[in-house]
Enzyme design. Sequence first.
Site, PDB file in Angstrom:
ATOM      1  CD  GLU A 196     -40.168 -13.251  43.174  1.00  0.00           C
ATOM      2  OE1 GLU A 196     -39.091 -12.914  42.626  1.00  0.00           O
ATOM      3  OE2 GLU A 196     -40.379 -13.103  44.394  1.00  0.00           O
TER       4      GLU A 196
ATOM      5  CG  ASN B  28     -32.257  -9.487  41.603  1.00  0.00           C
ATOM      6  OD1 ASN B  28     -32.158  -9.144  42.786  1.00  0.00           O
ATOM      7  ND2 ASN B  28     -33.354 -10.032  41.111  1.00  0.00           N
TER       8      ASN B  28
HETATM    9  I1  8IG Z   1     -32.304  -8.402  46.730  1.00  0.00           I
HETATM   10  O1  8IG Z   1     -35.717 -10.903  42.544  1.00  0.00           O
HETATM   11  C1  8IG Z   1     -33.861  -9.374  46.000  1.00  0.00           C
HETATM   12  N1  8IG Z   1     -34.816  -9.754  46.810  1.00  0.00           N
HETATM   13  N2  8IG Z   1     -38.751 -11.989  45.815  1.00  0.00           N
HETATM   14  N3  8IG Z   1     -37.211 -11.459  44.153  1.00  0.00           N
HETATM   15  C2  8IG Z   1     -37.594 -11.445  45.462  1.00  0.00           C
HETATM   16  N4  8IG Z   1     -36.861 -10.907  46.411  1.00  0.00           N
HETATM   17  C3  8IG Z   1     -35.702 -10.357  46.051  1.00  0.00           C
HETATM   18  C4  8IG Z   1     -35.247 -10.311  44.739  1.00  0.00           C
HETATM   19  C5  8IG Z   1     -36.045 -10.898  43.726  1.00  0.00           C
HETATM   20  N5  8IG Z   1     -34.074  -9.686  44.728  1.00  0.00           N
END
Ligand code: 8IG
Length: 280
Positions: free
Chosen positions: A201, A243
């Site tokens: 994003e 994360n």
């Molecule tokens: I692992 O921060 C993972 N998959 N959309 N955003 C989105 N998908 C993810 C993220 C993230 N971390």
Amino acid sequence: MSQVTDSDPNPLDEIGADPFEIARQAAAEIAQATGVAHHDIALTLGSGWGQAADLMGETTATIPAADITGFSKPALAGHPGTLRSVLLPSGERALVIGARTHFYEGHGVRRVVHSVRAAAATGASIMILTNGAGSIRESWTPGTPVLIRDHINLTAASPLEGATFVDLTDLYSARLRSLAREIDASLGEGVYCQFRGPNYETPAEVQMAKAIGGHLVGMSTALEAIAARESGMEVLGMSLVTNFAAGIQTTPLSHEEVLSTGSAAQGRIGALLASIVGKL
Ligand code: 8IG
């Protein structure tokens, strides 16, 4: 269906295909290949969750998912692309799906939810969906497992076709969530926002997700959960925070960060998931 390539032809993409008939065919092939006629529960293991299968019980069969009707070839390193049949200590059988087709691959929703429909057709009445996700909450640091309490589907797609009105109240079973909290009372619960991806994003999109009630962002699970509910399964969803979502963390996001957080946490969350499965 938005089919981007025919290098991996799939009967789900054919005109007039019945996805449930193809799921039944897949289930018959899984029964044949594993020697297990009926599975009781199914699990999809996302980023970081792979070790749970080894801790849950004895793997009695491992088959390449691509050998089974309707499954797509694996698209991503770290997603092994196998189906495993695991004998649990209770005597029940778990189907472990290590082969996820993501919506961002562009092969359409039927392919995304095929593994769930096939699992239902093998007899599974509980579907456990796991993923790696970005956290919007500062207290959920990378490495934290979180129960999914509800979702917001931001893909503008649905696995349901035609006038199929399925109730999604309590989609993520309160019974299964409280069972999970009996194993680990510190487990938090959050709302998972499925974005299409494959880009992460923008910080503004993360703020939007927060404003509309989201706590986690990811690229899977919501569409699969809807299909599981349509098939009458009880759903447990869990995210591993790998994360902080974009803008919550100030450093750039990377797939390497996701993989390294996943491998650091996998022993712990694998054991957690195995204990939850032991209680079902
Ligand atoms: I692992 O921060 C993972 N998959 N959309 N955003 C989105 N998908 C993810 C993220 C993230 N971390």
